[in-house]
Design a protein around this motif. Sequence first.
Motif, PDB file in Angstrom:
ATOM      1  N   VAL A  23       0.879  -1.167   0.000  1.00  0.00           N
ATOM      2  CA  VAL A  23       0.000   0.000   0.000  1.00  0.00           C
ATOM      3  C   VAL A  23       0.916   1.216   0.000  1.00  0.00           C
ATOM      4  CG1 VAL A  23      -1.771   1.279   1.250  1.00  0.00           C
ATOM      5  CG2 VAL A  23      -1.816  -1.223   1.258  1.00  0.00           C
ATOM      6  N   HIS A  24       0.755   2.085  -0.974  1.00  0.00           N
ATOM      7  CA  HIS A  24       1.587   3.279  -1.077  1.00  0.00           C
ATOM      8  C   HIS A  24       1.520   4.053   0.237  1.00  0.00           C
ATOM      9  CE1 HIS A  24       2.908   7.276  -2.364  1.00  0.00           C
ATOM     10  NE2 HIS A  24       3.541   6.640  -3.361  1.00  0.00           N
ATOM     11  N   GLN A  25       2.643   4.593   0.652  1.00  0.00           N
ATOM     12  CA  GLN A  25       2.712   5.262   1.948  1.00  0.00           C
ATOM     13  C   GLN A  25       1.709   6.407   2.080  1.00  0.00           C
ATOM     14  OE1 GLN A  25       6.834   6.359   2.081  1.00  0.00           O
ATOM     15  NE2 GLN A  25       6.492   8.343   1.124  1.00  0.00           N
ATOM     16  N   ASP A  26       1.320   7.044   1.000  1.00  0.00           N
ATOM     17  CA  ASP A  26       0.329   8.125   1.059  1.00  0.00           C
ATOM     18  C   ASP A  26      -1.073   7.602   1.362  1.00  0.00           C
ATOM     19  OD1 ASP A  26       2.386   9.849   0.431  1.00  0.00           O
ATOM     20  OD2 ASP A  26       1.759  10.126  -1.664  1.00  0.00           O
ATOM     21  N   ARG A  31      -6.974   1.208   6.126  1.00  0.00           N
ATOM     22  CA  ARG A  31      -7.472  -0.168   6.138  1.00  0.00           C
ATOM     23  C   ARG A  31      -7.462  -0.843   4.767  1.00  0.00           C
ATOM     24  NH1 ARG A  31     -12.061  -0.209  10.850  1.00  0.00           N
ATOM     25  NH2 ARG A  31     -10.678   0.688  12.388  1.00  0.00           N
ATOM     26  N   ILE A  32      -6.677  -0.313   3.843  1.00  0.00           N
ATOM     27  CA  ILE A  32      -6.573  -0.920   2.514  1.00  0.00           C
ATOM     28  C   ILE A  32      -5.874  -2.269   2.615  1.00  0.00           C
ATOM     29  CG2 ILE A  32      -5.557  -0.674   0.211  1.00  0.00           C
ATOM     30  CD1 ILE A  32      -5.954   2.412   0.624  1.00  0.00           C
ATOM     31  N   GLY A  33      -4.756  -2.323   3.334  1.00  0.00           N
ATOM     32  CA  GLY A  33      -4.044  -3.585   3.523  1.00  0.00           C
ATOM     33  C   GLY A  33      -4.910  -4.607   4.236  1.00  0.00           C
ATOM     34  N   LEU A  37      -6.034  -8.284   2.763  1.00  0.00           N
ATOM     35  CA  LEU A  37      -5.845  -9.555   3.465  1.00  0.00           C
ATOM     36  C   LEU A  37      -7.180 -10.251   3.721  1.00  0.00           C
ATOM     37  CD1 LEU A  37      -2.982  -9.007   6.060  1.00  0.00           C
ATOM     38  CD2 LEU A  37      -2.994 -10.477   4.049  1.00  0.00           C
ATOM     39  N   GLN A  38      -8.219  -9.497   4.029  1.00  0.00           N
ATOM     40  CA  GLN A  38      -9.542 -10.106   4.223  1.00  0.00           C
ATOM     41  C   GLN A  38     -10.019 -10.788   2.946  1.00  0.00           C
ATOM     42  OE1 GLN A  38     -11.838  -6.780   5.647  1.00  0.00           O
ATOM     43  NE2 GLN A  38     -11.242  -7.128   7.773  1.00  0.00           N
ATOM     44  N   ARG A  65       4.086  -5.646  12.679  1.00  0.00           N
ATOM     45  CA  ARG A  65       3.016  -5.295  13.619  1.00  0.00           C
ATOM     46  C   ARG A  65       1.654  -5.364  12.931  1.00  0.00           C
ATOM     47  NH1 ARG A  65       7.235  -2.195  15.685  1.00  0.00           N
ATOM     48  NH2 ARG A  65       6.866  -0.407  14.331  1.00  0.00           N
ATOM     49  N   PHE A  66       1.583  -4.896  11.694  1.00  0.00           N
ATOM     50  CA  PHE A  66       0.331  -4.976  10.930  1.00  0.00           C
ATOM     51  C   PHE A  66      -0.110  -6.429  10.775  1.00  0.00           C
ATOM     52  CE2 PHE A  66      -1.410  -5.821   6.664  1.00  0.00           C
ATOM     53  CZ  PHE A  66      -2.674  -5.272   6.839  1.00  0.00           C
TER      54      PHE A  66
END
Length: 84
Positions: A23-26, A31-33, A37-38, A65-66
């Motif tokens: 996911v681009h840092q911007d 909650r995109i990541g 994963l979901q 951590r994510f």
Amino acid sequence: MLNICLQALHGARPYGVVENIIVHQDHRNRRIGQKLLQHVEAYCRSIDCHRIMLLSQAQRLDAHRFFEREGYSGSVSRGFKKYL
């Protein structure tokens, strides 16, 4: 990227291998990541996978951590790579 691998053990049930959840840092902390994963998990359940594995570079502590927040354990296995 999700790869589905065939397994000789575990009743010949497949398993998923996830690489490159990016996911681009911007756009992080939206909650995109988590949604990616979901989606991966729902798909893997739909084809009766018995596990999902992923690798993360050792120094990417925020990513670790994510993944742990999402229910993945970094202490179950140890990953090895050999670049050719």
